[in-house]
Structure formats: C-alpha cells, structure tokens
Design a protein around this motif. Structure first.
Motif, mmCIF file in Angstrom:
data_model
loop_
_atom_site.group_PDB
_atom_site.id
_atom_site.type_symbol
_atom_site.label_atom_id
_atom_site.label_comp_id
_atom_site.label_asym_id
_atom_site.label_seq_id
_atom_site.Cartn_x
_atom_site.Cartn_y
_atom_site.Cartn_z
ATOM 1 N N TRP A 1 0.791 -1.251 0.036
ATOM 2 C CA TRP A 1 -0.088 -0.096 -0.072
ATOM 3 C C TRP A 1 0.894 1.382 0.088
ATOM 4 C CZ3 TRP A 1 -3.511 -2.299 4.210
ATOM 5 C CH2 TRP A 1 -4.490 -3.111 3.629
ATOM 6 N N SER A 2 1.886 1.209 0.853
ATOM 7 C CA SER A 2 2.853 2.394 0.927
ATOM 8 C C SER A 2 3.577 2.723 -0.746
ATOM 9 C CB SER A 2 4.002 1.987 1.803
ATOM 10 O OG SER A 2 3.429 1.932 3.082
ATOM 11 N N ASP A 3 3.809 1.645 -1.201
ATOM 12 C CA ASP A 3 4.300 1.758 -2.661
ATOM 13 C C ASP A 3 3.192 2.358 -3.653
ATOM 14 O OD1 ASP A 3 6.368 1.336 -4.713
ATOM 15 O OD2 ASP A 3 4.925 -0.172 -5.369
ATOM 16 N N ALA A 4 1.941 1.845 -3.108
ATOM 17 C CA ALA A 4 1.091 2.707 -4.089
ATOM 18 C C ALA A 4 0.870 4.212 -4.164
ATOM 19 C CB ALA A 4 -0.425 1.993 -3.915
ATOM 20 N N VAL A 5 0.752 4.474 -2.711
ATOM 21 C CA VAL A 5 0.469 6.028 -2.414
ATOM 22 C C VAL A 5 1.735 6.627 -2.824
ATOM 23 C CG1 VAL A 5 -0.982 5.500 -0.714
ATOM 24 C CG2 VAL A 5 1.388 5.603 -0.043
ATOM 25 N N GLN A 6 2.965 6.225 -2.791
ATOM 26 C CA GLN A 6 4.032 6.601 -3.464
ATOM 27 C C GLN A 6 4.045 6.942 -4.782
ATOM 28 O OE1 GLN A 6 7.548 4.715 -2.326
ATOM 29 N NE2 GLN A 6 7.506 5.017 -0.242
ATOM 30 N N ARG A 7 3.539 6.156 -5.586
ATOM 31 C CA ARG A 7 3.148 6.322 -6.760
ATOM 32 C C ARG A 7 2.116 7.511 -7.252
ATOM 33 N NH1 ARG A 7 5.028 1.754 -10.278
ATOM 34 N NH2 ARG A 7 6.162 0.430 -9.035
ATOM 35 N N ASN A 8 1.046 7.187 -6.289
ATOM 36 C CA ASN A 8 -0.281 8.283 -6.258
ATOM 37 C C ASN A 8 -0.672 8.734 -4.945
ATOM 38 O OD1 ASN A 8 -2.616 9.993 -7.046
ATOM 39 N ND2 ASN A 8 -3.509 8.205 -8.215
ATOM 40 N N PRO A 9 -0.395 9.889 -4.549
ATOM 41 C CA PRO A 9 -0.952 10.031 -3.164
ATOM 42 C C PRO A 9 -2.267 10.470 -3.054
ATOM 43 C CG PRO A 9 1.179 11.468 -3.806
ATOM 44 C CD PRO A 9 0.611 10.738 -4.944
ATOM 45 N N GLN A 10 -2.944 10.595 -4.006
ATOM 46 C CA GLN A 10 -4.494 10.881 -3.939
ATOM 47 C C GLN A 10 -5.485 9.624 -4.095
ATOM 48 O OE1 GLN A 10 -4.914 14.178 -3.751
ATOM 49 N NE2 GLN A 10 -2.490 14.250 -4.090
ATOM 50 N N LEU A 11 -4.957 8.477 -3.680
ATOM 51 C CA LEU A 11 -5.711 7.353 -3.437
ATOM 52 C C LEU A 11 -6.345 7.215 -2.031
ATOM 53 C CD1 LEU A 11 -3.110 4.885 -4.831
ATOM 54 C CD2 LEU A 11 -4.997 5.729 -6.140
ATOM 55 N N ALA A 12 -7.818 7.470 -2.340
ATOM 56 C CA ALA A 12 -8.534 7.559 -0.913
ATOM 57 C C ALA A 12 -8.589 6.282 -0.040
ATOM 58 C CB ALA A 12 -9.776 8.196 -1.212
ATOM 59 N N LEU A 13 -8.949 5.389 -1.022
ATOM 60 C CA LEU A 13 -9.031 4.113 -0.241
ATOM 61 C C LEU A 13 -7.708 3.452 0.270
ATOM 62 C CD1 LEU A 13 -10.576 1.540 0.483
ATOM 63 C CD2 LEU A 13 -10.287 0.625 -1.864
ATOM 64 N N VAL A 14 -6.604 3.450 -0.371
ATOM 65 C CA VAL A 14 -5.428 3.058 0.079
ATOM 66 C C VAL A 14 -4.994 3.825 1.194
ATOM 67 C CG1 VAL A 14 -2.905 2.615 -0.373
ATOM 68 C CG2 VAL A 14 -4.661 2.481 -2.096
ATOM 69 N N ASN A 15 -5.000 5.314 1.182
ATOM 70 C CA ASN A 15 -4.452 6.223 2.248
ATOM 71 C C ASN A 15 -5.497 5.624 3.678
ATOM 72 O OD1 ASN A 15 -2.480 8.122 2.041
ATOM 73 N ND2 ASN A 15 -3.691 8.780 0.114
ATOM 74 N N ASN A 16 -6.924 5.231 3.429
ATOM 75 C CA ASN A 16 -7.576 4.881 4.388
ATOM 76 C C ASN A 16 -7.074 3.512 4.973
ATOM 77 O OD1 ASN A 16 -10.014 6.476 5.204
ATOM 78 N ND2 ASN A 16 -10.224 6.551 3.326
ATOM 79 N N LEU B 1 -22.306 7.158 -2.007
ATOM 80 C CA LEU B 1 -21.869 5.711 -2.515
ATOM 81 C C LEU B 1 -20.473 5.812 -2.679
ATOM 82 C CD1 LEU B 1 -24.274 5.628 -5.946
ATOM 83 C CD2 LEU B 1 -24.597 4.712 -3.414
ATOM 84 N N TYR B 2 -19.488 6.622 -2.580
ATOM 85 C CA TYR B 2 -18.249 6.538 -2.559
ATOM 86 C C TYR B 2 -17.869 6.554 -1.229
ATOM 87 C CZ TYR B 2 -13.334 7.147 -3.673
ATOM 88 O OH TYR B 2 -11.947 6.754 -3.632
ATOM 89 N N HIS B 3 -18.422 7.139 0.069
ATOM 90 C CA HIS B 3 -18.481 6.894 1.439
ATOM 91 C C HIS B 3 -18.724 5.569 1.635
ATOM 92 C CE1 HIS B 3 -16.940 10.936 2.667
ATOM 93 N NE2 HIS B 3 -17.830 11.451 1.952
ATOM 94 N N TRP B 4 -19.950 4.979 0.966
ATOM 95 C CA TRP B 4 -20.336 3.555 1.433
ATOM 96 C C TRP B 4 -19.398 2.546 0.947
ATOM 97 C CZ3 TRP B 4 -21.182 -0.972 -0.965
ATOM 98 C CH2 TRP B 4 -21.856 -1.930 -0.075
ATOM 99 N N MET B 5 -18.789 2.594 -0.329
ATOM 100 C CA MET B 5 -17.893 1.850 -0.863
ATOM 101 C C MET B 5 -16.446 1.905 0.216
ATOM 102 S SD MET B 5 -14.576 1.922 -2.440
ATOM 103 C CE MET B 5 -14.318 3.701 -2.998
ATOM 104 N N LEU B 6 -16.178 3.037 0.679
ATOM 105 C CA LEU B 6 -14.978 3.155 1.644
ATOM 106 C C LEU B 6 -15.231 2.344 2.857
ATOM 107 C CD1 LEU B 6 -13.759 6.873 1.068
ATOM 108 C CD2 LEU B 6 -12.566 4.849 0.345
#
Length: 257
Positions: free
Chosen positions: A176-191, A222-227
C-alpha cells in the motif's frame, strides 16, 4: 459439370457460409457491446461487495441479461476466441451474481490476451477472488497483472488486501505504501494505511494518512459507502463506521450493508 466447376461451387458455398457465420457472430457481439455501454455502475461500487445487485436498476439488469445472452451466443459459435468480448461477458456474469463463473471467464480471456488487456483481466480476476475470500489465488492473479503492467496501481491496492487478509500485514503495508508513493491521492489506500497504523497503535501516523485520504474523498454518499464496506471487510471498523455515517449524512437512505 466439370471437375473445376464443381470445386469452385464447393469453395463458393463454403466461403459464403463462412461470411454468413462471421456476420452472425459479429451481430451478436455488436448488440452485446451496445448493452455493455448502457450499464453505468462504477467499478468501485460494484466491487465493494460480492453481490452488487442492490445497485442495479431494472434497466441495468435488463441490459446485462440481454448483453450476456448476446456475448454467449457469439462466444459459443465463434471459430476463434474474441479476447475483447470475453472480459465484458465476465463483468456481466459478476454483476448478475455469478462470481465463480466470472473468475473462470477472465482466466480464459487472459490466456488469449497480451499487455494492458491481459493485465486488466488479471486485475479484475484478482479483485473478484478477493471478494470470494480466495486470497492466495487473488494474490497470484494480481502478481501476474503487475508483471504485465507494473504501473497498475489498483492491482497493488488489491494485492495489499490479499496480504492483509492472509495475516501478512507488514507486507500489505509495504505494498500500500508503494501505491501511495506512486499516487498520493488514493483515498482507499490512504484509509487502509490509516487502518493499519491504528491496528499497530500508531495514532499519529494514522491521523496523517486519514487526513490525506479525506482530502481525496469526493463528497458522494456511494463513494463513502464503498470506502466503509471495503474497510469493514478488512476489520478496520473505526474508519468504516466513519464513512458509513458520512454516507448517511450526504445521502440519506444509503445506509450500511
């Protein structure tokens, strides 16, 4: 009739028959594509839980059923595998609640695909296997997807979920850390990183990830529900309840699962 003439007649009949058959297959693929383009359920919402039926409107369901029928008619009689239609058929199968068959269809599709198309089929296969709770198989499919396309961040996010569910939490956090390094805007991964930090009692670190996630989260029920649903399935209950509450505030009636 001379022998040469007879050969020509046989060849002409075979050629006409082949063209008629190809036209029939293309006709069903065309109708299947029309139905596919009429379904607008977001992938993130459909993949939030194993059965996405609650999010399908009557018209969506009708288009999915019709489209699936056309793709099946084309695939069962085609002389060659259509590696573009098979992933769409697999998606229809998943939306109609047949995740097991969808996984098999995506495997068949990936065997005939290359590069980005193959990576996407393997990603969806891995994501659906995660929803089925088959985490080891999911991890393998997602590794194969990343081998085809290393920049497929969604595959990294799903791989992290596979590892987390398998109890390999340090590896999950690393992915997950590698993913947010590539894209810091990932809401699900940051959560997810916030949830992992809370589980390790690293509250300051959790707050940082949570604030970053909130910056990237659209004000959409719906996005909040998905998260909430994805975090709930990972056992990250505190964050899940927060998003379910926000879903209810922004869109009354969305509710919890």
């Amino acid at each position: 009739m001379h022998k040469a003439g007879l050969v020509f007649v046989v060849f002409a009949c075979a050629w006409i028959g082949l063209n008629v058959h190809c036209g029939w297959v293309r006709y069903h693929e065309f109708l299947g594509n029309i139905a596919f383009n009429k379904v607008h359920l977001p992938d993130e919402l459909a993949l939030a839980q194993l059965d996405p039926a609650r999010w399908l409107s009557p018209s969506d369901r009708e288009n999915i059923i019709q489209g699936k029928g056309h793709y099946l008619a084309a695939s069962r009689t085609a002389l060659f595998v259509n590696n573009e239609a098979l992933p769409k058929l697999a998606w229809f199968e998943y939306l109609l609640g047949d995740a097991e068959q969808s996984v098999q269809t995506l495997s068949t599709a990936a065997a005939y695909q290359k590069d980005e198309s193959k990576a996407l089929s393997l990603y969806y296969r891995g994501a659906i296997l995660n929803r089925l709770g088959r985490y080891d198989e999911a991890r393998v499919a997602l590794d194969e997807a990343l081998a085809e396309r290393d920049d497929l961040i969604l595959a990294r996010q799903e791989k992290g979920e596979s590892l987390w569910q398998l109890g390999r939490r340090d590896e999950a956090v690393s992915v997950w850390s590698d993913a947010v390094q590539r894209n810091p805007q990932l809401a699900l991964v940051n959560n997810e990183l916030a949830g992992a930090a809370l589980a390790a009692d690293k509250r300051d670190e959790a707050d940082l990830y949570e604030r970053q996630a909130d910056k990237s989260t659209p004000n959409n029920p719906l996005y909040h529900w998905m998260l909430g649903r994805r975090l709930q399935d990972l056992g990250m209950i505190q964050l899940a309840e927060k998003h379910f509450e926000q879903a209810g505030q922004v869109g009354p009636g969305v509710g919890t699962p």
